[in-house]
Design an enzyme around this catalytic site. Structure first.
Site, PDB file in Angstrom:
ATOM      1  N   TYR A   1     -10.043  -4.807   2.690  1.00  0.00           N
ATOM      2  CA  TYR A   1      -9.326  -3.625   3.188  1.00  0.00           C
ATOM      3  C   TYR A   1      -9.479  -2.504   2.150  1.00  0.00           C
ATOM      4  O   TYR A   1      -8.538  -2.125   1.470  1.00  0.00           O
ATOM      5  CB  TYR A   1      -7.857  -4.023   3.372  1.00  0.00           C
ATOM      6  CG  TYR A   1      -6.958  -3.063   4.122  1.00  0.00           C
ATOM      7  CD1 TYR A   1      -7.383  -1.825   4.553  1.00  0.00           C
ATOM      8  CD2 TYR A   1      -5.634  -3.418   4.375  1.00  0.00           C
ATOM      9  CE1 TYR A   1      -6.528  -0.959   5.221  1.00  0.00           C
ATOM     10  CE2 TYR A   1      -4.772  -2.574   5.042  1.00  0.00           C
ATOM     11  CZ  TYR A   1      -5.223  -1.344   5.463  1.00  0.00           C
ATOM     12  OH  TYR A   1      -4.358  -0.497   6.113  1.00  0.00           O
TER      13      TYR A   1
ATOM     14  N   ARG B   1      -9.020  -6.552  13.092  1.00  0.00           N
ATOM     15  CA  ARG B   1      -8.307  -5.772  14.099  1.00  0.00           C
ATOM     16  C   ARG B   1      -9.217  -4.627  14.508  1.00  0.00           C
ATOM     17  O   ARG B   1      -9.968  -4.067  13.697  1.00  0.00           O
ATOM     18  CB  ARG B   1      -7.014  -5.189  13.530  1.00  0.00           C
ATOM     19  CG  ARG B   1      -5.892  -6.160  13.478  1.00  0.00           C
ATOM     20  CD  ARG B   1      -5.505  -6.733  14.821  1.00  0.00           C
ATOM     21  NE  ARG B   1      -4.496  -5.935  15.523  1.00  0.00           N
ATOM     22  CZ  ARG B   1      -4.119  -6.184  16.762  1.00  0.00           C
ATOM     23  NH1 ARG B   1      -4.687  -7.171  17.464  1.00  0.00           N
ATOM     24  NH2 ARG B   1      -3.183  -5.459  17.328  1.00  0.00           N
TER      25      ARG B   1
ATOM     26  N   ASP C   1     -10.129   1.238   0.565  1.00  0.00           N
ATOM     27  CA  ASP C   1     -10.031   2.676   0.813  1.00  0.00           C
ATOM     28  C   ASP C   1     -11.372   3.309   0.405  1.00  0.00           C
ATOM     29  O   ASP C   1     -12.183   2.688  -0.282  1.00  0.00           O
ATOM     30  CB  ASP C   1      -8.886   3.276  -0.011  1.00  0.00           C
ATOM     31  CG  ASP C   1      -7.526   2.882   0.544  1.00  0.00           C
ATOM     32  OD1 ASP C   1      -7.433   2.686   1.771  1.00  0.00           O
ATOM     33  OD2 ASP C   1      -6.568   2.759  -0.241  1.00  0.00           O
TER      34      ASP C   1
ATOM     35  N   ARG D   1       9.887   5.513  -3.165  1.00  0.00           N
ATOM     36  CA  ARG D   1      10.287   6.428  -4.242  1.00  0.00           C
ATOM     37  C   ARG D   1      11.738   6.830  -4.119  1.00  0.00           C
ATOM     38  O   ARG D   1      12.213   7.070  -3.022  1.00  0.00           O
ATOM     39  CB  ARG D   1       9.495   7.738  -4.153  1.00  0.00           C
ATOM     40  CG  ARG D   1       8.098   7.646  -4.577  1.00  0.00           C
ATOM     41  CD  ARG D   1       7.513   9.047  -4.717  1.00  0.00           C
ATOM     42  NE  ARG D   1       6.087   8.915  -4.566  1.00  0.00           N
ATOM     43  CZ  ARG D   1       5.420   9.294  -3.495  1.00  0.00           C
ATOM     44  NH1 ARG D   1       6.042   9.890  -2.496  1.00  0.00           N
ATOM     45  NH2 ARG D   1       4.118   9.114  -3.442  1.00  0.00           N
TER      46      ARG D   1
ATOM     47  N   ARG E   1      -0.024   5.597  16.262  1.00  0.00           N
ATOM     48  CA  ARG E   1       0.129   6.959  15.744  1.00  0.00           C
ATOM     49  C   ARG E   1      -0.617   7.964  16.594  1.00  0.00           C
ATOM     50  O   ARG E   1      -1.523   7.603  17.342  1.00  0.00           O
ATOM     51  CB  ARG E   1      -0.314   7.060  14.279  1.00  0.00           C
ATOM     52  CG  ARG E   1      -1.622   6.376  13.960  1.00  0.00           C
ATOM     53  CD  ARG E   1      -1.825   6.289  12.446  1.00  0.00           C
ATOM     54  NE  ARG E   1      -2.961   5.417  12.143  1.00  0.00           N
ATOM     55  CZ  ARG E   1      -3.263   4.946  10.946  1.00  0.00           C
ATOM     56  NH1 ARG E   1      -2.528   5.252   9.911  1.00  0.00           N
ATOM     57  NH2 ARG E   1      -4.310   4.166  10.760  1.00  0.00           N
TER      58      ARG E   1
ATOM     59  N   ARG F   1       0.841  -1.209   0.000  1.00  0.00           N
ATOM     60  CA  ARG F   1       0.000   0.000   0.000  1.00  0.00           C
ATOM     61  C   ARG F   1       0.873   1.255   0.000  1.00  0.00           C
ATOM     62  O   ARG F   1       0.440   2.318  -0.430  1.00  0.00           O
ATOM     63  CB  ARG F   1      -0.890   0.036   1.259  1.00  0.00           C
ATOM     64  CG  ARG F   1      -2.025  -0.961   1.267  1.00  0.00           C
ATOM     65  CD  ARG F   1      -2.681  -1.003   2.650  1.00  0.00           C
ATOM     66  NE  ARG F   1      -3.233   0.257   3.101  1.00  0.00           N
ATOM     67  CZ  ARG F   1      -4.451   0.721   2.804  1.00  0.00           C
ATOM     68  NH1 ARG F   1      -5.239   0.003   2.046  1.00  0.00           N
ATOM     69  NH2 ARG F   1      -4.865   1.868   3.280  1.00  0.00           N
TER      70      ARG F   1
ATOM     71  N   GLU G   1      -3.786   6.318  18.793  1.00  0.00           N
ATOM     72  CA  GLU G   1      -4.509   5.173  18.221  1.00  0.00           C
ATOM     73  C   GLU G   1      -3.838   3.877  18.673  1.00  0.00           C
ATOM     74  O   GLU G   1      -2.700   3.615  18.319  1.00  0.00           O
ATOM     75  CB  GLU G   1      -4.453   5.327  16.696  1.00  0.00           C
ATOM     76  CG  GLU G   1      -5.365   4.409  15.937  1.00  0.00           C
ATOM     77  CD  GLU G   1      -5.371   4.762  14.440  1.00  0.00           C
ATOM     78  OE1 GLU G   1      -5.565   5.943  14.083  1.00  0.00           O
ATOM     79  OE2 GLU G   1      -5.166   3.839  13.648  1.00  0.00           O
TER      80      GLU G   1
HETATM   81  N1  UDP Z   1       3.360   0.603   7.878  1.00  0.00           N
HETATM   82  C1  UDP Z   1       4.561   0.522   8.542  1.00  0.00           C
HETATM   83  N2  UDP Z   1       5.095   1.648   9.106  1.00  0.00           N
HETATM   84  C2  UDP Z   1       4.476   2.850   9.022  1.00  0.00           C
HETATM   85  C3  UDP Z   1       3.242   2.942   8.337  1.00  0.00           C
HETATM   86  C4  UDP Z   1       2.704   1.792   7.778  1.00  0.00           C
HETATM   87  O1  UDP Z   1       5.140  -0.551   8.636  1.00  0.00           O
HETATM   88  O2  UDP Z   1       5.005   3.835   9.565  1.00  0.00           O
HETATM   89  C5  UDP Z   1       2.794  -0.640   7.306  1.00  0.00           C
HETATM   90  C6  UDP Z   1       1.898  -1.358   8.315  1.00  0.00           C
HETATM   91  O3  UDP Z   1       2.052  -2.749   8.118  1.00  0.00           O
HETATM   92  C7  UDP Z   1       0.516  -0.901   7.896  1.00  0.00           C
HETATM   93  C8  UDP Z   1       0.656  -0.854   6.390  1.00  0.00           C
HETATM   94  O4  UDP Z   1       1.982  -0.361   6.183  1.00  0.00           O
HETATM   95  O5  UDP Z   1      -0.486  -1.796   8.312  1.00  0.00           O
HETATM   96  C9  UDP Z   1      -0.343   0.019   5.678  1.00  0.00           C
HETATM   97  O6  UDP Z   1      -0.270   1.324   6.205  1.00  0.00           O
HETATM   98  P1  UDP Z   1      -1.410   2.399   5.950  1.00  0.00           P
HETATM   99  O7  UDP Z   1      -0.902   3.710   6.439  1.00  0.00           O
HETATM  100  O8  UDP Z   1      -1.862   2.312   4.536  1.00  0.00           O
HETATM  101  O9  UDP Z   1      -2.548   1.866   6.919  1.00  0.00           O
HETATM  102  P2  UDP Z   1      -3.934   2.479   7.427  1.00  0.00           P
HETATM  103  O10 UDP Z   1      -3.801   3.978   7.366  1.00  0.00           O
HETATM  104  O11 UDP Z   1      -4.987   1.900   6.549  1.00  0.00           O
HETATM  105  O12 UDP Z   1      -4.014   1.968   8.829  1.00  0.00           O
END
Ligand code: UDP
Length: 370
Positions: A350, A250, A352, A177, A282, A173, A302
């Site tokens: 999952y 989850r 968006d 870059r 976060r 996801r 969170e």
């Molecule tokens: N992820 C990570 N470190 C980060 C942010 C994301 O390892 O700092 C990984 C983690 O496994 C997460 C996945 O990337 O579940 C997808 O992140 P995303 O931000 O897309 O998740 P969401 O916002 O849907 O919770």
């Protein structure tokens, strides 16, 4: 005898509201019910200190589908917010997603070729094999250092399991870059609705009958008889009373704090805590989604938690085992007469937000084409 409504829509989230809006436009009568005391599902925002607080987790709208972007813009104007989260690993600050800013800070280098060379070196341990789980996928994309500091522990907190036991698509996801570009998404369009997400749902449901605090599964007989067809957007396994076993989800616990007199707590809307030092993944500072400048701020920590039937299900765990069980539930769903399933929980996907709308519009088309 004719039923009072054409559709009973269970769940007033984005999937259900889009469906209701379109059906209404096509002359169908819809009744929308939700077990919560508000509409909007997980995109619902609560105003605190004049700040739209994303009550069920941060939502940033992004899409590459112009039709969907035009569609949402019919309901509300979007601002030019660009998501650029910061990662905090034991006090060290890195830019996300993984890009030249991340690589240069971590390895004290400056050019893409230097970064690529380090990653190539660090992924040698995979011996060229195709990644078969999240850990291997992550190392193959960004190397071992980034995996250890920015992915491993965050992912273990988020999903409550080892990275070797998770499907690789989850980490895909995130963009990787070799440019100095901190935009978390590759999508062409991105933003936050000016005034908040509630405006979209309110407009979608403007002329529909909506009943809140109604648990469909507890009052099925009463509500089922009111409409010709049902759209169910709750958990598919719960609908069938978990008869084939429970799907894994989850859940999240949110700890929201109002900080009076603090204008700017963390300088960014999203700061990820990527080590096990903190139990939360976060901290969201909501005002930055809308460039707020008021004297106070609201932050939310969170905490990912295990799901059980007393908690809200936020994320489906789309590993092989659960996807197979979902397939079995889908077989049951097909046999359920005049009941449609949709949304993150009904489709066990999952999704968006843009994909939710897309899927809902597809279902509308399918229904009207029949
Ligand atoms: N992820 C990570 N470190 C980060 C942010 C994301 O390892 O700092 C990984 C983690 O496994 C997460 C996945 O990337 O579940 C997808 O992140 P995303 O931000 O897309 O998740 P969401 O916002 O849907 O919770």
């Amino acid at each position: 005898m004719d039923k009072k409504y054409d559709y009973l829509i269970v769940g007033a989230g984005l999937f259900g509201a889009t469906f209701a809006y379109e059906m209404k436009k096509n002359g169908k009568k819809c009744l929308v019910i939700d077990r919560r005391n508000h509409i909007g599902g997980n995109i619902y925002c609560e105003k605190i200190k004049d700040i739209n607080v994303h009550k069920y987790g941060a939502h940033i709208f992004h899409t590459s589908n112009k039709a969907i972007w035009d569609y949402v813009n019919k309901f509300v104007e979007f601002n030019n917010y660009v998501n650029s989260p910061i990662a905090n690993y034991k006090g060290e600050i890195y830019n996300l997603p993984f890009n030249m800013n991340t690589f240069s800070k971590l390895w004290n280098i400056a050019t893409p070729s230097e970064a690529q060379a380090i990653i190539e070196e660090q992924k040698k341990e995979l011996k060229g094999k195709t990644p078969s789980n999240l850990e291997e996928q992550a190392i193959s994309l960004v190397g071992k250092d980034i995996y250890q500091k920015l992915i491993k522990e965050y992912t273990e907190k988020q999903w409550g399991r080892d990275c070797k036991e998770l499907p690789s698509f989850i980490i895909k996801r995130l963009p990787v870059r070799f440019t100095y570009n901190n935009n978390y998404f590759n999508d062409r369009y991105q933003g936050i609705p000016i005034g908040g997400y509630n405006i979209i749902i309110q407009k979608m449901l403007e002329r529909c009958t909506v009943e809140l605090n109604v648990d469909y599964l507890k009052e099925k007989d009463k509500y089922r008889s009111l409409a010709d067809k049902v759209l169910y957007t709750g958990m598919i396994d719960e609908y069938f009373d978990y008869c084939l076993g429970k799907l894994s989800y989850r859940s999240l616990r949110f700890e929201t704090e109002v900080l009076e007199g603090v204008e700017n707590y963390q300088g960014n809307a999203v700061v990820n805590y990527t080590s096990h030092e903190q139990a939360y993944t976060r901290i969201i500072e909501h005002k930055h989604f809308e460039f707020g400048t008021g004297p106070d701020t609201v932050i939310t920590r969170e905490y990912p938690i295990d799901w059980n039937p007393n908690e809200e299900a936020y994320y489906p765990v789309n590993d092989e085992k659960n996807n197979q069980l979902f397939q079995k539930y889908q077989e049951l769903a097909k046999k359920e007469e005049k009941v449609l399933f949709g949304g993150r929980l009904g489709h066990y996907k999952y999704y968006d937000m843009d994909k939710v709308i897309e899927a809902s519009l597809n279902l509308v088309e399918q229904e009207l084409g029949e």
